[in-house]
Design an enzyme around this catalytic site. Structure first.
Site, PDB file in Angstrom:
ATOM      1  N   ASP A   1       0.847  -1.188   0.000  1.00 38.71           N
ATOM      2  CA  ASP A   1       0.000   0.000   0.000  1.00 38.71           C
ATOM      3  C   ASP A   1       0.877   1.230   0.000  1.00 38.71           C
ATOM      4  OD1 ASP A   1      -0.189   1.242   3.032  1.00 38.71           O
ATOM      5  OD2 ASP A   1      -0.018  -0.936   3.109  1.00 38.71           O
TER       6      ASP A   1
ATOM      7  N   ASP B   1      -9.473   3.444   6.713  1.00 41.00           N
ATOM      8  CA  ASP B   1      -8.282   3.405   7.563  1.00 41.00           C
ATOM      9  C   ASP B   1      -8.622   4.183   8.827  1.00 41.00           C
ATOM     10  OD1 ASP B   1      -5.853   3.886   8.829  1.00 41.00           O
ATOM     11  OD2 ASP B   1      -4.794   4.483   7.016  1.00 41.00           O
TER      12      ASP B   1
ATOM     13  N   GLU C   1      -7.432   4.596  12.727  1.00 43.21           N
ATOM     14  CA  GLU C   1      -6.301   4.253  13.592  1.00 43.21           C
ATOM     15  C   GLU C   1      -5.904   5.462  14.432  1.00 43.21           C
ATOM     16  OE1 GLU C   1      -2.442   4.304  11.613  1.00 43.21           O
ATOM     17  OE2 GLU C   1      -3.493   4.338   9.676  1.00 43.21           O
TER      18      GLU C   1
END
Length: 259
Positions: free
Chosen positions: A46, A135, A137
Site C-alpha cells: 500500500d 483506515d 487508527e
C-alpha cells in the site's frame, strides 16, 4: 442490519476536511522480522503520496499482486498521486483498491464516505477493483488517539461510514486498524466482523491476536518497508481467493449495479 437498524445495533455493542494528509506514523510493534510461514498468501503493498512515483513494474516483478492506494482523508484532502499510482498498479496487472484515512474529529462519517467514493474510492464489479478501505487508527494530529470520541460515539461513526459506503457501492468497506486501537477506541466492539473484512496492522513475525470480533483477517500489514515500495502486506489466501474478493459475491455485484 443496515442503515439505522445497523447503526443502533453497533451502538449497543459499544462499551458504555483537512488540507494536508496524515503523516506516516510508526506502529507500536516497531520494526518487524519477516512473517513466519503465514500459509497460503498473496504479497501486496500500500502506498500514498509519501511514496510519490512508484516503480510498479519492479514491484510486480518482485512478486506484488495487489495494491491499495490512498485516495482521500477527511473531506478536504485528495491525494495528488492517487490517479497515477492507481492506474500504474492496474497497468502492470495488479488488483488494486483505494483507502480513506478517517478523521472523526473533522466531519461526519456519511460526508466522508461520499467524499471517498466521489474521489477514487468507488468499487465496481470488474474483477480488478478491490473494495474500498476505511483506515481508522491512531490520531496523528493530537494526543488523543481516539479523536475525542468515546467508544459508543466512535462505533457509531464507523458504522455510519460503513453503511453509507455500502449504499453507494453495493458492498461494505474493509476496515484497516490495529488491535490496540480498535479495542481501546471502540471498546472492543464486536459488531463489525460479520460485514467488514479486516485489514490488520501488526509488525511482527505472526499476525497475532486480532481486534475484538474478528476470528480471521483478510489482509495483514506486516511491515512499513521491505521488498516493495510502501507498506508490506499479505492477503490471507491464494490468488484465486484474492480474485474472488475483488469480484465480490453475486449479491454484491447486483447491489453495485443498482447503486
Amino acid at each position: 442490519m443496515t442503515g439505522t437498524a445497523r447503526l443502533a445495533g453497533v451502538f449497543a455493542l459499544a462499551v458504555a476536511g483537512v488540507g494536508s494528509p496524515a503523516a506516516a506514523v510508526p506502529h507500536p510493534d516497531g520494526v518487524a522480522p519477516a512473517p513466519r510461514d503465514p500459509g497460503p498468501s498473496v504479497h501486496g503493498m500500500d502506498v500514498s503520496g509519501h511514496q510519490g512515483k512508484v516503480n510498479w513494474r519492479g514491484a510486480w516483478q518482485s512478486g506484488a499482486r495487489f495494491a491499495y492506494v490512498k485516495a482521500t482523508e477527511g473531506t478536504g484532502f485528495r491525494s495528488s498521486t492517487y490517479r497515477a499510482q492507481s492506474s500504474g498498479a492496474r497497468a502492470v496487472g495488479m488488483l488494486r483498491g483505494a483507502y480513506h484515512f478517517g478523521r472523526p474529529d473533522v466531519s461526519g462519517a456519511a460526508e466522508q464516505a461520499r467524499f471517498f467514493v466521489e474521489h477514487g474510492g468507488d468499487w465496481v464489479p470488474d474483477g480488478r477493483t478491490l473494495p474500498g478501505v476505511l483506515d481508522i487508527e491512531y490520531n496523528p494530529y493530537g494526543p488523543d488517539k481516539c479523536y475525542g470520541l468515546g467508544p459508543a460515539r466512535m462505533s457509531q461513526w464507523i458504522a455510519e461510514f460503513s453503511d453509507t459506503y455500502r449504499e453507494l457501492t453495493g458492498r461494505f468497506p474493509a476496515i484497516y486498524t490495529t488491535r490496540n486501537w480498535w479495542n481501546t477506541c471502540t471498546g472492543g466492539n464486536t459488531g463489525f466482523a460479520g460485514n467488514n473484512p479486516l485489514w490488520v496492522a501488526r509488525y511482527g513475525p505472526e499476525v497475532g491476536q486480532l481486534p475484538a470480533g474478528w476470528d480471521q483477517h483478510t489482509m495483514w500489514q506486516h511491515d512499513n518497508g521491505g521488498t516493495f515500495p510502501g507498506d508490506q502486506n499479505l492477503f490471507n489466501g491464494e490468488m484465486a481467493a484474492l480474485k474472488r474478493f475483488a469480484a465480490g459475491t453475486a449479491r454484491q455485484r447486483a447491489a453495485a449495479d443498482r447503486s
